[in-house]
Design an enzyme around this catalytic site. Structure first.
Site, PDB file in Angstrom:
ATOM      1  N   PHE A 125       0.883  -1.378  -0.078  1.00  0.00           N
ATOM      2  CA  PHE A 125      -0.014  -0.131  -0.180  1.00  0.00           C
ATOM      3  C   PHE A 125       0.713   1.662   0.197  1.00  0.00           C
ATOM      4  O   PHE A 125       1.603   1.144   1.043  1.00  0.00           O
ATOM      5  CB  PHE A 125      -1.340  -0.505   1.513  1.00  0.00           C
ATOM      6  CG  PHE A 125      -1.878   0.639   1.528  1.00  0.00           C
ATOM      7  CD1 PHE A 125      -3.412   0.992   0.360  1.00  0.00           C
ATOM      8  CD2 PHE A 125      -1.901   1.711   2.332  1.00  0.00           C
ATOM      9  CE1 PHE A 125      -4.097   1.866   0.408  1.00  0.00           C
ATOM     10  CE2 PHE A 125      -3.053   2.676   2.508  1.00  0.00           C
ATOM     11  CZ  PHE A 125      -4.421   2.302   1.631  1.00  0.00           C
ATOM     12  N   ASP A 201       0.890  -5.715   7.372  1.00  0.00           N
ATOM     13  CA  ASP A 201      -0.481  -4.752   7.730  1.00  0.00           C
ATOM     14  C   ASP A 201      -1.121  -5.995   7.650  1.00  0.00           C
ATOM     15  O   ASP A 201      -1.251  -6.137   6.027  1.00  0.00           O
ATOM     16  CB  ASP A 201      -0.123  -3.694   6.643  1.00  0.00           C
ATOM     17  CG  ASP A 201      -0.922  -3.024   6.948  1.00  0.00           C
ATOM     18  OD1 ASP A 201      -2.074  -3.280   7.335  1.00  0.00           O
ATOM     19  OD2 ASP A 201      -0.734  -1.700   5.916  1.00  0.00           O
ATOM     20  N   TYR A 226     -11.696  -0.411   9.857  1.00  0.00           N
ATOM     21  CA  TYR A 226     -12.852   0.137   9.210  1.00  0.00           C
ATOM     22  C   TYR A 226     -13.185  -0.822   7.648  1.00  0.00           C
ATOM     23  O   TYR A 226     -14.249  -0.330   7.217  1.00  0.00           O
ATOM     24  CB  TYR A 226     -12.670   1.613   8.656  1.00  0.00           C
ATOM     25  CG  TYR A 226     -11.877   2.068   8.416  1.00  0.00           C
ATOM     26  CD1 TYR A 226     -11.108   1.773   6.652  1.00  0.00           C
ATOM     27  CD2 TYR A 226     -10.467   2.475   8.772  1.00  0.00           C
ATOM     28  CE1 TYR A 226     -10.176   2.140   6.310  1.00  0.00           C
ATOM     29  CE2 TYR A 226      -9.398   2.930   8.394  1.00  0.00           C
ATOM     30  CZ  TYR A 226      -9.153   3.068   7.173  1.00  0.00           C
ATOM     31  OH  TYR A 226      -8.205   3.633   6.355  1.00  0.00           O
ATOM     32  N   LYS A 227     -12.574  -1.748   7.624  1.00  0.00           N
ATOM     33  CA  LYS A 227     -12.395  -2.882   6.152  1.00  0.00           C
ATOM     34  C   LYS A 227     -13.451  -3.725   6.701  1.00  0.00           C
ATOM     35  O   LYS A 227     -15.021  -3.652   6.924  1.00  0.00           O
ATOM     36  CB  LYS A 227     -11.676  -2.414   5.627  1.00  0.00           C
ATOM     37  CG  LYS A 227     -10.580  -1.703   5.101  1.00  0.00           C
ATOM     38  CD  LYS A 227      -9.245  -2.093   4.854  1.00  0.00           C
ATOM     39  CE  LYS A 227      -8.591  -0.353   4.134  1.00  0.00           C
ATOM     40  NZ  LYS A 227      -7.229  -0.388   3.965  1.00  0.00           N
ATOM     41  N   ARG A 376     -11.973  -3.076  -8.798  1.00  0.00           N
ATOM     42  CA  ARG A 376     -11.791  -3.773  -7.600  1.00  0.00           C
ATOM     43  C   ARG A 376     -13.330  -4.469  -6.992  1.00  0.00           C
ATOM     44  O   ARG A 376     -13.794  -3.378  -6.730  1.00  0.00           O
ATOM     45  CB  ARG A 376     -11.664  -3.209  -6.860  1.00  0.00           C
ATOM     46  CG  ARG A 376     -10.479  -4.251  -6.264  1.00  0.00           C
ATOM     47  CD  ARG A 376      -9.430  -3.139  -4.441  1.00  0.00           C
ATOM     48  NE  ARG A 376     -10.057  -2.674  -3.619  1.00  0.00           N
ATOM     49  CZ  ARG A 376      -9.907  -1.424  -2.971  1.00  0.00           C
ATOM     50  NH1 ARG A 376      -8.707  -1.760  -2.736  1.00  0.00           N
ATOM     51  NH2 ARG A 376     -10.527  -1.337  -2.126  1.00  0.00           N
TER      52      ARG A 376
HETATM   53  C1  LIG Z   1      -6.424   0.746   4.515  1.00  0.00           C
HETATM   54  C2  LIG Z   1      -4.833   0.177   4.443  1.00  0.00           C
HETATM   55  C3  LIG Z   1      -4.662   1.616   5.191  1.00  0.00           C
HETATM   56  C4  LIG Z   1      -4.812   2.433   5.706  1.00  0.00           C
HETATM   57  O1  LIG Z   1      -3.889   3.186   6.615  1.00  0.00           O
HETATM   58  P1  LIG Z   1      -4.677   4.866   7.584  1.00  0.00           P
HETATM   59  O2  LIG Z   1      -3.389   4.864   8.248  1.00  0.00           O
HETATM   60  O3  LIG Z   1      -5.317   3.719   8.866  1.00  0.00           O
HETATM   61  O4  LIG Z   1      -5.862   5.513   6.498  1.00  0.00           O
HETATM   62  C5  LIG Z   1      -2.804   1.218   5.688  1.00  0.00           C
HETATM   63  N1  LIG Z   1      -2.616   0.001   4.475  1.00  0.00           N
HETATM   64  C6  LIG Z   1      -3.158  -1.055   3.919  1.00  0.00           C
HETATM   65  C7  LIG Z   1      -1.744  -2.025   3.734  1.00  0.00           C
HETATM   66  C8  LIG Z   1      -4.698  -0.299   4.216  1.00  0.00           C
HETATM   67  O5  LIG Z   1      -4.751  -1.496   3.378  1.00  0.00           O
END
Ligand SMILES: *Cc1c(COP(=O)(O)O)cnc(C)c1O
Length: 415
Positions: A125, A201, A226-227, A376
Protein backbone atom coordinates in the site's frame (compact mmCIF):
# COMPACT_ATOMS: atom_id res chain seq x y z
CA UNK A 1 -30.96 -15.75 -12.13
CA UNK A 2 -28.03 -18.14 -12.25
CA UNK A 3 -29.04 -21.32 -10.37
CA UNK A 4 -25.47 -21.75 -9.10
CA UNK A 5 -25.64 -18.35 -7.37
CA UNK A 6 -29.00 -19.17 -5.86
CA UNK A 7 -27.68 -22.51 -4.60
CA UNK A 8 -24.58 -20.88 -3.07
CA UNK A 9 -26.71 -18.39 -1.18
CA UNK A 10 -29.22 -21.03 -0.09
CA UNK A 11 -26.34 -23.03 1.40
CA UNK A 12 -24.80 -20.02 3.20
CA UNK A 13 -24.56 -20.78 6.94
CA UNK A 14 -23.84 -17.09 7.61
CA UNK A 15 -26.91 -15.75 5.80
CA UNK A 16 -28.47 -14.38 8.99
CA UNK A 17 -25.57 -11.94 9.45
CA UNK A 18 -26.76 -9.89 6.49
CA UNK A 19 -29.56 -8.50 8.62
CA UNK A 20 -27.05 -7.26 11.23
CA UNK A 21 -26.19 -4.26 9.04
CA UNK A 22 -28.13 -1.11 8.26
CA UNK A 23 -29.51 -1.51 4.74
CA UNK A 24 -31.31 1.68 3.73
CA UNK A 25 -31.13 0.79 0.00
CA UNK A 26 -32.02 -2.90 -0.14
CA UNK A 27 -31.21 -3.18 -3.85
CA UNK A 28 -27.80 -1.50 -3.66
CA UNK A 29 -25.01 -3.95 -4.48
CA UNK A 30 -22.17 -2.81 -2.23
CA UNK A 31 -18.95 -4.51 -3.27
CA UNK A 32 -16.71 -2.01 -1.51
CA UNK A 33 -16.89 -3.35 2.05
CA UNK A 34 -13.11 -3.82 1.85
CA UNK A 35 -12.70 -0.05 1.71
CA UNK A 36 -15.39 0.91 4.20
CA UNK A 37 -17.40 -1.87 5.81
CA UNK A 38 -21.14 -1.48 6.30
CA UNK A 39 -22.62 -0.07 9.49
CA UNK A 40 -23.56 -2.78 12.03
CA UNK A 41 -26.92 -2.04 13.69
CA UNK A 42 -25.33 -2.73 17.07
CA UNK A 43 -22.84 0.07 16.44
CA UNK A 44 -25.69 2.59 16.23
CA UNK A 45 -26.94 1.58 19.68
CA UNK A 46 -23.42 1.36 21.08
CA UNK A 47 -22.39 4.83 19.94
CA UNK A 48 -25.65 6.27 21.24
CA UNK A 49 -25.02 4.72 24.66
CA UNK A 50 -21.40 5.88 24.70
CA UNK A 51 -22.45 9.45 23.95
CA UNK A 52 -25.63 9.80 25.98
CA UNK A 53 -24.90 7.63 28.99
CA UNK A 54 -21.15 7.18 29.33
CA UNK A 55 -20.10 10.67 28.27
CA UNK A 56 -23.26 12.65 28.96
CA UNK A 57 -24.25 11.15 32.30
CA UNK A 58 -21.25 9.40 33.75
CA UNK A 59 -18.68 11.98 32.61
CA UNK A 60 -15.16 11.35 33.90
CA UNK A 61 -16.32 8.38 36.00
CA UNK A 62 -16.55 6.41 32.74
CA UNK A 63 -12.75 6.14 32.58
CA UNK A 64 -12.99 3.71 35.49
CA UNK A 65 -16.14 2.08 34.13
CA UNK A 66 -14.59 0.54 31.03
CA UNK A 67 -12.93 3.27 29.02
CA UNK A 68 -9.37 2.93 30.32
CA UNK A 69 -9.27 -0.80 29.52
CA UNK A 70 -10.92 -0.50 26.12
CA UNK A 71 -7.72 -0.43 23.98
CA UNK A 72 -6.56 -3.73 25.49
CA UNK A 73 -9.99 -5.34 25.73
CA UNK A 74 -10.82 -4.67 22.09
CA UNK A 75 -7.21 -5.43 21.18
CA UNK A 76 -7.47 -8.91 22.68
CA UNK A 77 -10.76 -9.46 20.86
CA UNK A 78 -9.14 -8.49 17.55
CA UNK A 79 -6.24 -10.74 18.56
CA UNK A 80 -8.62 -13.72 18.52
CA UNK A 81 -9.39 -12.95 14.87
CA UNK A 82 -5.74 -12.78 13.84
CA UNK A 83 -4.28 -15.64 15.86
CA UNK A 84 -2.66 -13.51 18.56
CA UNK A 85 -2.74 -14.67 22.15
CA UNK A 86 -3.86 -12.17 24.81
CA UNK A 87 -1.69 -9.19 25.73
CA UNK A 88 -0.13 -8.77 22.29
CA UNK A 89 -2.63 -6.52 20.49
CA UNK A 90 -3.72 -3.03 21.45
CA UNK A 91 -5.98 -0.53 19.69
CA UNK A 92 -4.41 2.83 18.90
CA UNK A 93 -4.14 5.61 16.35
CA UNK A 94 -4.15 4.89 12.61
CA UNK A 95 -2.53 2.10 10.63
CA UNK A 96 0.08 4.42 9.11
CA UNK A 97 1.06 5.81 12.51
CA UNK A 98 1.25 2.33 14.04
CA UNK A 99 3.33 1.06 11.13
CA UNK A 100 5.75 3.94 11.60
CA UNK A 101 5.92 3.37 15.33
CA UNK A 102 6.66 -0.36 15.14
CA UNK A 103 9.05 -0.08 12.20
CA UNK A 104 10.98 2.65 13.99
CA UNK A 105 11.07 0.67 17.24
CA UNK A 106 12.54 -2.28 15.33
CA UNK A 107 15.07 -0.06 13.55
CA UNK A 108 16.22 1.52 16.79
CA UNK A 109 16.69 -1.98 18.25
CA UNK A 110 18.62 -3.28 15.25
CA UNK A 111 20.62 -0.21 14.14
CA UNK A 112 23.47 -1.03 16.57
CA UNK A 113 23.98 -4.23 14.52
CA UNK A 114 24.43 -2.11 11.40
CA UNK A 115 20.93 -2.89 10.17
CA UNK A 116 19.35 0.21 8.60
CA UNK A 117 17.65 -1.24 5.49
CA UNK A 118 14.03 -2.20 5.03
CA UNK A 119 12.45 -4.62 2.57
CA UNK A 120 8.99 -4.39 1.03
CA UNK A 121 7.46 -5.16 -2.38
CA UNK A 122 5.69 -3.15 -5.03
CA UNK A 123 2.31 -4.67 -4.12
CA UNK A 124 2.36 -2.86 -0.81
CA UNK A 125 0.00 0.00 0.00
CA UNK A 126 1.37 3.48 -0.87
CA UNK A 127 1.04 4.83 2.68
CA UNK A 128 3.14 1.92 3.93
CA UNK A 129 5.76 2.59 1.33
CA UNK A 130 5.88 6.30 2.23
CA UNK A 131 6.38 5.44 5.90
CA UNK A 132 9.15 2.98 5.09
CA UNK A 133 10.82 5.42 2.66
CA UNK A 134 10.88 8.07 5.37
CA UNK A 135 12.45 5.71 7.90
CA UNK A 136 15.10 4.50 5.45
CA UNK A 137 16.10 8.09 4.81
CA UNK A 138 16.20 9.02 8.46
CA UNK A 139 18.28 5.99 9.45
CA UNK A 140 20.61 6.39 6.48
CA UNK A 141 19.58 3.05 5.02
CA UNK A 142 17.77 1.83 1.93
CA UNK A 143 14.26 0.73 1.24
CA UNK A 144 14.51 -2.32 -1.02
CA UNK A 145 11.29 -2.61 -3.04
CA UNK A 146 11.02 -6.09 -4.52
CA UNK A 147 9.46 -5.92 -8.00
CA UNK A 148 6.57 -8.25 -8.79
CA UNK A 149 4.33 -9.01 -11.76
CA UNK A 150 1.75 -6.70 -10.18
CA UNK A 151 -0.47 -9.60 -9.14
CA UNK A 152 1.60 -12.13 -7.16
CA UNK A 153 4.21 -11.49 -4.52
CA UNK A 154 7.64 -12.95 -5.31
CA UNK A 155 8.55 -15.09 -2.32
CA UNK A 156 12.01 -16.09 -3.56
CA UNK A 157 12.99 -12.54 -4.50
CA UNK A 158 11.71 -11.21 -1.18
CA UNK A 159 13.74 -13.75 0.75
CA UNK A 160 16.78 -13.04 -1.42
CA UNK A 161 16.44 -9.30 -0.68
CA UNK A 162 17.03 -9.89 3.04
CA UNK A 163 20.61 -9.59 4.19
CA UNK A 164 22.94 -8.57 7.01
CA UNK A 165 21.84 -4.93 6.69
CA UNK A 166 18.10 -5.65 6.82
CA UNK A 167 16.26 -4.46 9.91
CA UNK A 168 12.61 -4.77 8.87
CA UNK A 169 10.67 -6.77 6.29
CA UNK A 170 7.29 -5.12 5.91
CA UNK A 171 4.56 -6.43 3.62
CA UNK A 172 0.81 -6.46 3.31
CA UNK A 173 -0.53 -9.88 4.19
CA UNK A 174 -3.23 -9.33 1.55
CA UNK A 175 -2.30 -6.86 -1.19
CA UNK A 176 -4.75 -3.98 -1.56
CA UNK A 177 -4.94 -4.17 -5.37
CA UNK A 178 -4.53 -7.76 -6.50
CA UNK A 179 -5.60 -9.46 -3.28
CA UNK A 180 -2.44 -11.63 -3.26
CA UNK A 181 -2.02 -13.35 0.09
CA UNK A 182 1.61 -13.60 1.12
CA UNK A 183 3.14 -16.76 2.57
CA UNK A 184 3.66 -15.22 5.98
CA UNK A 185 5.12 -18.27 7.74
CA UNK A 186 7.91 -18.53 5.17
CA UNK A 187 8.64 -14.80 5.17
CA UNK A 188 8.75 -14.79 8.98
CA UNK A 189 11.18 -17.71 9.03
CA UNK A 190 13.39 -16.07 6.43
CA UNK A 191 13.34 -12.74 8.28
CA UNK A 192 14.30 -14.47 11.50
CA UNK A 193 17.12 -16.38 9.77
CA UNK A 194 18.41 -13.10 8.33
CA UNK A 195 18.33 -11.43 11.76
CA UNK A 196 15.55 -9.02 10.76
CA UNK A 197 12.03 -8.46 12.08
CA UNK A 198 8.82 -9.03 10.12
CA UNK A 199 6.10 -6.37 10.16
CA UNK A 200 2.75 -7.22 8.59
CA UNK A 201 -0.05 -4.93 7.50
CA UNK A 202 -3.27 -6.87 8.02
CA UNK A 203 -5.66 -4.16 6.79
CA UNK A 204 -7.05 -6.22 3.90
CA UNK A 205 -6.65 -9.53 5.71
CA UNK A 206 -8.32 -9.23 9.12
CA UNK A 207 -11.90 -10.45 8.87
CA UNK A 208 -11.27 -11.73 5.35
CA UNK A 209 -8.75 -14.57 5.63
CA UNK A 210 -7.58 -16.76 8.47
CA UNK A 211 -4.51 -15.21 10.08
CA UNK A 212 -2.42 -16.94 12.71
CA UNK A 213 0.26 -14.48 13.76
CA UNK A 214 1.58 -16.45 16.74
CA UNK A 215 1.75 -19.79 14.98
CA UNK A 216 3.24 -18.29 11.81
CA UNK A 217 6.02 -16.71 13.90
CA UNK A 218 5.24 -13.06 13.13
CA UNK A 219 7.19 -10.38 14.97
CA UNK A 220 5.07 -7.27 14.46
CA UNK A 221 1.79 -6.34 12.77
CA UNK A 222 -0.64 -3.49 12.30
CA UNK A 223 -4.05 -3.16 10.67
CA UNK A 224 -7.12 -1.02 10.32
CA UNK A 225 -10.61 -1.77 11.60
CA UNK A 226 -12.89 0.02 9.12
CA UNK A 227 -12.63 -2.50 6.28
CA UNK A 228 -13.81 -6.09 6.85
CA UNK A 229 -14.12 -5.43 10.59
CA UNK A 230 -16.79 -2.76 9.94
CA UNK A 231 -15.47 -0.41 12.63
CA UNK A 232 -16.56 2.83 10.93
CA UNK A 233 -14.74 5.63 9.11
CA UNK A 234 -11.52 6.59 10.86
CA UNK A 235 -12.01 4.02 13.61
CA UNK A 236 -8.71 3.45 15.43
CA UNK A 237 -6.28 0.84 14.16
CA UNK A 238 -4.44 -1.84 16.13
CA UNK A 239 -0.89 -3.05 16.55
CA UNK A 240 0.60 -6.41 17.47
CA UNK A 241 3.96 -6.98 19.11
CA UNK A 242 4.90 -10.59 19.75
CA UNK A 243 5.34 -11.31 23.47
CA UNK A 244 8.89 -12.40 22.54
CA UNK A 245 9.79 -8.81 21.64
CA UNK A 246 7.79 -6.61 23.97
CA UNK A 247 10.54 -6.06 26.51
CA UNK A 248 13.14 -5.50 23.84
CA UNK A 249 11.34 -2.78 21.92
CA UNK A 250 10.59 0.72 23.13
CA UNK A 251 8.00 3.00 21.58
CA UNK A 252 9.60 5.89 19.70
CA UNK A 253 6.86 8.15 21.07
CA UNK A 254 7.06 8.25 24.84
CA UNK A 255 3.59 9.37 25.80
CA UNK A 256 1.88 9.04 29.16
CA UNK A 257 -0.39 6.15 28.12
CA UNK A 258 2.73 4.09 27.48
CA UNK A 259 4.18 5.01 30.85
CA UNK A 260 4.51 2.46 33.61
CA UNK A 261 1.97 4.29 35.85
CA UNK A 262 0.42 7.15 33.89
CA UNK A 263 -1.68 8.45 36.77
CA UNK A 264 1.28 8.83 39.12
CA UNK A 265 2.35 11.74 36.90
CA UNK A 266 5.96 10.74 37.43
CA UNK A 267 8.34 13.29 35.85
CA UNK A 268 10.51 10.51 34.34
CA UNK A 269 9.37 8.17 31.58
CA UNK A 270 9.52 4.50 32.36
CA UNK A 271 7.90 2.21 29.76
CA UNK A 272 4.93 0.13 30.84
CA UNK A 273 5.29 -3.62 30.92
CA UNK A 274 3.92 -5.48 27.94
CA UNK A 275 1.90 -4.16 25.01
CA UNK A 276 0.79 -1.02 26.90
CA UNK A 277 4.15 0.60 26.27
CA UNK A 278 3.15 1.17 22.65
CA UNK A 279 0.24 3.41 23.59
CA UNK A 280 0.83 7.14 23.39
CA UNK A 281 -2.07 9.37 24.41
CA UNK A 282 -5.77 9.36 25.23
CA UNK A 283 -7.58 6.85 23.00
CA UNK A 284 -10.46 8.05 20.75
CA UNK A 285 -13.11 6.48 22.96
CA UNK A 286 -16.22 7.17 20.88
CA UNK A 287 -14.86 5.65 17.69
CA UNK A 288 -13.14 2.87 19.62
CA UNK A 289 -16.39 1.81 21.31
CA UNK A 290 -18.30 2.28 18.06
CA UNK A 291 -15.88 -0.10 16.35
CA UNK A 292 -16.30 -2.93 18.87
CA UNK A 293 -19.68 -4.21 17.56
CA UNK A 294 -18.18 -4.82 14.11
CA UNK A 295 -15.35 -6.82 15.66
CA UNK A 296 -17.93 -8.75 17.70
CA UNK A 297 -19.93 -9.61 14.59
CA UNK A 298 -16.86 -11.06 12.90
CA UNK A 299 -15.93 -12.94 16.09
CA UNK A 300 -19.44 -14.36 16.41
CA UNK A 301 -19.44 -15.58 12.81
CA UNK A 302 -15.99 -17.15 13.30
CA UNK A 303 -13.04 -16.84 10.96
CA UNK A 304 -13.27 -20.42 9.64
CA UNK A 305 -16.86 -19.94 8.47
CA UNK A 306 -16.04 -16.46 7.14
CA UNK A 307 -13.14 -17.77 5.12
CA UNK A 308 -15.21 -20.68 3.74
CA UNK A 309 -17.91 -18.27 2.58
CA UNK A 310 -15.32 -15.90 1.10
CA UNK A 311 -13.70 -18.74 -0.85
CA UNK A 312 -17.05 -19.95 -2.20
CA UNK A 313 -17.96 -16.44 -3.35
CA UNK A 314 -14.62 -15.44 -4.85
CA UNK A 315 -14.28 -18.78 -6.68
CA UNK A 316 -17.73 -18.24 -8.15
CA UNK A 317 -16.92 -14.68 -9.19
CA UNK A 318 -13.50 -15.47 -10.67
CA UNK A 319 -14.78 -18.40 -12.70
CA UNK A 320 -17.65 -16.38 -14.13
CA UNK A 321 -15.30 -13.46 -14.83
CA UNK A 322 -12.95 -15.78 -16.70
CA UNK A 323 -15.77 -17.31 -18.71
CA UNK A 324 -17.73 -14.15 -19.55
CA UNK A 325 -15.58 -11.06 -19.00
CA UNK A 326 -12.15 -12.14 -20.22
CA UNK A 327 -13.55 -12.71 -23.76
CA UNK A 328 -14.79 -9.09 -23.66
CA UNK A 329 -11.31 -7.68 -22.97
CA UNK A 330 -11.06 -7.93 -19.17
CA UNK A 331 -8.16 -9.39 -17.23
CA UNK A 332 -8.45 -11.10 -13.86
CA UNK A 333 -5.59 -9.37 -12.00
CA UNK A 334 -5.91 -11.47 -8.86
CA UNK A 335 -4.27 -14.81 -8.08
CA UNK A 336 -6.14 -17.77 -9.54
CA UNK A 337 -5.10 -20.04 -6.65
CA UNK A 338 -7.51 -19.46 -3.83
CA UNK A 339 -4.94 -20.07 -1.06
CA UNK A 340 -3.02 -17.10 -2.40
CA UNK A 341 -6.09 -14.85 -2.64
CA UNK A 342 -7.81 -12.63 -0.07
CA UNK A 343 -11.46 -11.62 -0.30
CA UNK A 344 -11.41 -9.11 -3.14
CA UNK A 345 -10.89 -9.51 -6.85
CA UNK A 346 -9.28 -7.02 -9.21
CA UNK A 347 -10.45 -6.88 -12.82
CA UNK A 348 -8.37 -5.01 -15.36
CA UNK A 349 -9.94 -3.21 -18.31
CA UNK A 350 -8.73 -0.19 -20.32
CA UNK A 351 -12.10 1.51 -19.68
CA UNK A 352 -12.29 0.53 -16.00
CA UNK A 353 -12.85 4.10 -14.86
CA UNK A 354 -15.85 4.64 -17.13
CA UNK A 355 -17.21 1.20 -16.33
CA UNK A 356 -17.09 1.92 -12.60
CA UNK A 357 -18.96 5.20 -13.27
CA UNK A 358 -21.57 3.30 -15.24
CA UNK A 359 -21.95 0.63 -12.54
CA UNK A 360 -22.46 3.28 -9.87
CA UNK A 361 -24.84 5.50 -11.85
CA UNK A 362 -26.76 3.05 -13.99
CA UNK A 363 -26.66 -0.25 -12.15
CA UNK A 364 -26.80 0.56 -8.45
CA UNK A 365 -23.50 -1.27 -7.91
CA UNK A 366 -20.63 0.27 -5.91
CA UNK A 367 -17.20 -1.26 -6.56
CA UNK A 368 -13.87 0.56 -6.35
CA UNK A 369 -11.81 2.07 -9.14
CA UNK A 370 -8.09 1.63 -8.73
CA UNK A 371 -5.94 3.63 -11.13
CA UNK A 372 -4.93 3.20 -13.81
CA UNK A 373 -7.26 0.48 -15.07
CA UNK A 374 -8.48 -1.59 -12.13
CA UNK A 375 -12.04 -2.40 -11.08
CA UNK A 376 -11.94 -3.88 -7.61
CA UNK A 377 -14.76 -6.06 -6.31
CA UNK A 378 -14.73 -6.47 -2.55
CA UNK A 379 -16.47 -9.55 -1.21
CA UNK A 380 -17.60 -9.08 2.37
CA UNK A 381 -18.32 -12.60 3.62
CA UNK A 382 -21.05 -11.44 6.05
CA UNK A 383 -22.77 -9.22 3.52
CA UNK A 384 -22.07 -9.99 -0.14
CA UNK A 385 -24.20 -12.64 -1.85
CA UNK A 386 -23.53 -14.77 -4.92
CA UNK A 387 -26.67 -13.31 -6.47
CA UNK A 388 -25.13 -9.84 -6.13
CA UNK A 389 -21.88 -11.02 -7.70
CA UNK A 390 -23.90 -12.53 -10.56
CA UNK A 391 -25.43 -9.09 -11.08
CA UNK A 392 -21.99 -7.49 -11.18
CA UNK A 393 -20.94 -9.90 -13.96
CA UNK A 394 -24.21 -9.50 -15.88
CA UNK A 395 -24.04 -5.71 -15.70
CA UNK A 396 -20.40 -5.63 -16.76
CA UNK A 397 -21.25 -7.79 -19.78
CA UNK A 398 -24.11 -5.48 -20.73
CA UNK A 399 -22.21 -2.22 -20.12
CA UNK A 400 -19.16 -3.42 -22.02
CA UNK A 401 -21.22 -4.52 -25.04
CA UNK A 402 -22.87 -1.07 -24.99
CA UNK A 403 -19.49 0.70 -24.59
CA UNK A 404 -21.19 2.43 -21.66
CA UNK A 405 -18.04 4.39 -20.76
CA UNK A 406 -18.83 6.73 -23.66
CA UNK A 407 -21.93 7.81 -21.71
CA UNK A 408 -19.98 8.91 -18.63
CA UNK A 409 -17.45 11.64 -18.28
CA UNK A 410 -15.22 10.72 -15.36
CA UNK A 411 -15.66 13.08 -12.43
CA UNK A 412 -12.54 12.90 -10.33
CA UNK A 413 -11.95 10.00 -8.04
CA UNK A 414 -14.50 7.23 -8.32
CA UNK A 415 -15.30 4.85 -5.55
C1 LIG B 1 -6.53 0.78 4.33
C2 LIG B 1 -5.10 0.54 4.51
C3 LIG B 1 -4.34 1.39 5.31
C4 LIG B 1 -4.96 2.59 5.95
O1 LIG B 1 -4.08 3.34 6.70
P1 LIG B 1 -4.64 4.49 7.66
O2 LIG B 1 -3.45 5.03 8.28
O3 LIG B 1 -5.60 3.83 8.62
O4 LIG B 1 -5.37 5.47 6.79
C5 LIG B 1 -3.00 1.09 5.50
N1 LIG B 1 -2.44 0.01 4.91
C6 LIG B 1 -3.16 -0.82 4.13
C7 LIG B 1 -2.50 -2.02 3.53
C8 LIG B 1 -4.50 -0.58 3.90
O5 LIG B 1 -5.21 -1.39 3.12
Amino acid sequence: MDPEALALDAANPLAAFRSCFLRPEPDLVYVDGNSLGRLPLDAVARIRRAVEHEWGERLIRSWNEGWIDAPRRVGDRIGELIGAGPGQVVVADSTSVNLHRLAEAAMVALAPEGRCDLVTDDLNFPSDRYVLQGLAKRFGGQLVVVPTDGVHGDLEATVAAMGPRTAVVSLSLVAYRSGYRADDARINAAARAAGAMSLWDLSHAAGAVEVDLDRAGADLAVGCTYKYLCGGPGAPAYLYVSARLQERLVSPIQGWFGQHRPFDFDPEYRPAEGIDRFLVGTPPILSLLGMEPGVELVARAGMAAIRARSVALSEYFVSRAEAELVPLGFRVDSPRMVVRRGSHVLLGHPQARGLVEALVRESGIIPDFRAPDGLRVGIHPLDTTAVELARVVDELVRLTRETAWTRHRPQGRVT
